[in-house]
Design a protein around this motif. Sequence first.
Motif: not given
Length: 398
Positions: A76-91, A108-110, A200-204, A216-219
């Motif tokens: 759920q949420g905007s694309g930036s939510f999914s980017v943060e989810a990816m960073l916080g989950s996979f790193i 923004r990623i930094a 992993a790759i993310v988009s929305s 958004g979504f994470v593959i």
Amino acid sequence: MSADAKTNDALEAPRLGEPYLLTPGPLTTAFSVKEAMLRDWGSWDADFRGMTAELRRELLAIAGAESDEYDCVPMQGSGSFSVEAMLGSFIPRDGKVLVLMNGAYGQRIAQTLKYLGRAHVAIDKGDYMPPRGSEVAAALDADPAITHVVVVHCETSSGILNPLKEISEAVYSRNRKLLVDSMSAFGAVPAGVDDFRYEAIVSSANKCIEGVPGFGFVIARKSELEAAKDRSHSLSLDVHAQWSYMNKTGQWRFTPPTHVVAAFLEALRLHRKEGGVAGRGARYASNRDVMVAGMRQLGFETLLGDEWLSPIIVTFFSPAHPNFNFARFYELMKVRGFIIYPGKLTVVDSFRIGCIGQMDAHVMRKVVAAAAASLAEMGVDTATPPALALAERARLAA
């Protein structure tokens, strides 16, 4: 019948008369996508669980990731939510990240990594140039502590399409891992698992698939999803928890954007009908080529050279003419049926025009005509940019 006429039959103008959104998402959607949101869905109901399963399968198919090695996790949420989810989950919390920057979204990623407390360094190329594989290789050789590289596929603050294949090859030849923010490219630019390697790759929903905002979504590789257990800093942005719960129950952990999912399924149907990534990308590239050629005839200059222009969005320098005012230009374009995008460059004034959404070359010619009429109404007889802009572009490109 001309090719434009055929395209225009398939892509009708906004039925409610709203302006075209010349932005990198939200964007102009098909009426049938909007219409799909008229029905209510129960978030726990079997019908909606089936819709969720379908969108996950479809997205894996677009990525060519239908084997048991990968899975798709909508968030759920905007694309930036999914980017943060990816960073916080996979790193891992003790990992170190190399961030490849050439615009606002790399920055923004930094910034997100700073919030997450993840160690990171950056290659910052400014607004004009892509990070290259050789630079990534040198940075990884110089710092063995780096575990992950993160890159934006299409940096929409400039419109640059980054060279993911050579970056990925540099990363994996040195036994590191790549995470990709393909927010504004996935669905129209090749970003499948056979195009370049990534974890992993993310988009929305509201980008090149041409859905509406809401998730958004994470593959990702299943091995990375499994390793992410108990790693996330956040309850709601925990990709592993969402994945595990969704696979167990077929449901989203928290209230899903039901209407947005329904709209997305219709958008996926239209994406398939158009020919998938290749068909969608070809239309966007045509949009770009027609629009850029017309704007250059008016005297506008692009920020980027042709080799780096993405089919997603194009940045133009603002004219040097003393009568030009972007706010006024924006309003005049809106009156003529087009909403454009402000610039995000740090050195010189600019604006952006998107190429994505329910638009074709016929529409892009109207965009150029609207720009010409708007300049005339402002008393701007040339769109030539200031010498500083051209000098800065030449200096950095060199």
